[in-house]
Enzyme design. Structure first.
Site, mmCIF file in Angstrom:
data_model
loop_
_atom_site.group_PDB
_atom_site.id
_atom_site.type_symbol
_atom_site.label_atom_id
_atom_site.label_comp_id
_atom_site.label_asym_id
_atom_site.label_seq_id
_atom_site.Cartn_x
_atom_site.Cartn_y
_atom_site.Cartn_z
ATOM 1 N N ASP A 76 0.798 -1.218 0.000
ATOM 2 C CA ASP A 76 0.000 0.000 0.000
ATOM 3 C C ASP A 76 0.838 1.278 0.000
ATOM 4 O OD1 ASP A 76 1.053 -0.243 2.495
ATOM 5 O OD2 ASP A 76 -0.841 -0.194 3.580
ATOM 6 N N GLU A 77 2.090 1.183 -0.374
ATOM 7 C CA GLU A 77 2.930 2.364 -0.464
ATOM 8 C C GLU A 77 3.416 2.534 -1.897
ATOM 9 O OE1 GLU A 77 5.519 3.224 3.178
ATOM 10 O OE2 GLU A 77 5.383 1.040 3.228
#
Length: 391
Positions: A76-77
């Site tokens: 999620d980055e």
């Protein structure tokens, strides 16, 4: 509240936690049992990977509206390079704030952002302030903002490297930045010098273009089992399922492997492993399974129960698109086996993994009742380094 697995299926670890759980000293990666011991009222939510990856990609689609350089890191980055977008969209810092607001307005989800002149410091900045945090770190601010932080806050400094650094009286990023780079390289190899450059904000790696994928260095599968393994027959069936998965993934990427590694972990979580080499590159589950069992016979005699096992194929090549002829193997037989395995995989992709299984795997279905391909949700964490380390 925390996101966690299923203790019944022995995937019982904390995957993420909210601030209240953090205040109760709940830690990511610890067992559910330990977490509940600390906080009996902890509410556990099971992960929904489909929803998680869906919204993650939707959010990254917003990033991709403004630049063609968006590089995923983990689930999620992402790193976003806005340097080439400013003629179209204006000042990069204001654009970053606009993107952050657009994510919140569209999905109601907060993202924290770190803005810097390189990936390592930007990543560090994004971790400083959560819940829509935003920080700009200029190069002349490194000493004031970055150097006082704990050394483990630096990208790629894990718990083991932290202990090594602490033994050398290196406790902060500043301590590392001021250390002797030559000594660090002698002590820790190229990684020591790399982390020194990170501490000094000298990372110059680029943000990759959208669609870039790193070539795999290995392909493997492992499994923590719902029931302990006590015999070679059980181990063979688990290895069969893992081998079929690995072979299918090799063929999907047009790869073959030459080296195989296995690892076994007992109920005391003590692990051991070894590796062997094929006579030629292969993408056949049959070859992988046979070698895995030969290696297992060197490591384990069934004397202690096994809790988790794994197989990994390395030394990959996309050029070994042939079967080496020799006096003892039939190339037509190998191609027939490859065709059979390919058909089995296509059936499973369309109708589910249970649509076609070996009868032997159903003798103790509880042990082999898992889908190693993750056809419903595949999660591939992305590493930070791409290819060989260059200083």
């Amino acid at each position: 509240m925390a996101v966690g697995g299923s203790e019944e299926k022995r995937h019982g670890i904390i995957l993420a936690k909210n601030d209240l759980a953090k205040a109760a000293h709940i830690k990511t990666g610890e067992s559910l049992r330990d977490a509940l011991r600390k906080c009996p009222d902890l509410y556990i939510v099971h992960p929904d990977y489909d929803a998680y990856t869906y919204y993650t990609e939707k959010i990254k689609d917003i990033y991709r509206k403004y630049t063609d350089r968006v590089e995923s890191f983990g689930l999620d980055e992402a790193w976003i390079d806005l340097s080439g977008s400013q003629k179209l969209f204006g000042d990069g810092i204001e654009l970053a704030k606009k993107i952050q607001d657009e994510v919140f307005d569209t999905f109601g989800i907060t993202v924290s952002m770190g803005v810097a002149d390189n990936k390592v410091i930007a990543k560090l900045g994004s971790d400083l302030f959560k819940h829509k945090g935003f920080i700009v770190i200029e190069p002349d601010q490194y000493e004031d903002l970055v150097w006082p932080l704990p050394v483990e806050d630096l990208l790629m400094v894990g718990s083991r490297m932290k202990r090594h650094f602490n033994d050398l009286k290196i406790f902060t990023i500043g301590d590392l930045a001021k250390a002797d780079c030559a000594y660090l390289q002698r002590r820790f190899g190229v990684m020591g010098a790399l982390l020194w450059t990170y501490a000094n904000g000298l990372d110059r790696s680029e943000v990759h273009l959208v669609g870039y994928t790193r070539p795999p260095k290995s392909i493997g599968n492992s499994k923590t089992l719902v029931k302990d393994i006590n015999s070679m027959a059980q181990l063979r069936e688990v290895f069969r399922v893992l081998s079929e998965s690995i072979a299918a993934r090799l063929r999907e990427q047009n790869l073959k492997g030459r080296t195989i590694s296995i690892w076994l972990r007992d109920t005391d979580l003590k692990g051991k492993g070894c590796q062997g080499k094929f006579s030629q590159h292969t993408d056949l589950a049959r070859d992988i399974l046979d070698m895995a069992m030969r290696l297992a016979a060197k490591l384990w005699s069934g004397d202690v129960p096994l809790r988790s096992v794994g197989i990994r194929v390395e030394n990959l090549s996309d050029r070994a698109n042939y079967d080496q002829l020799d006096l003892f193997s039939d190339p037509d037989d190998r191609q027939k086996e490859r065709n059979l395995e390919t058909v089995l995989h296509e059936i499973r992709k369309q109708y589910g993994y249970d649509a076609c299984r070996m009868a032997s795997s159903q003798v103790e279905a509880q042990v082999t009742d898992f889908d190693p391909l993750g056809l419903l949700h595949q999660v591939h964490p992305v590493g930070a380094l791409d290819g060989p380390i260059r200083l």
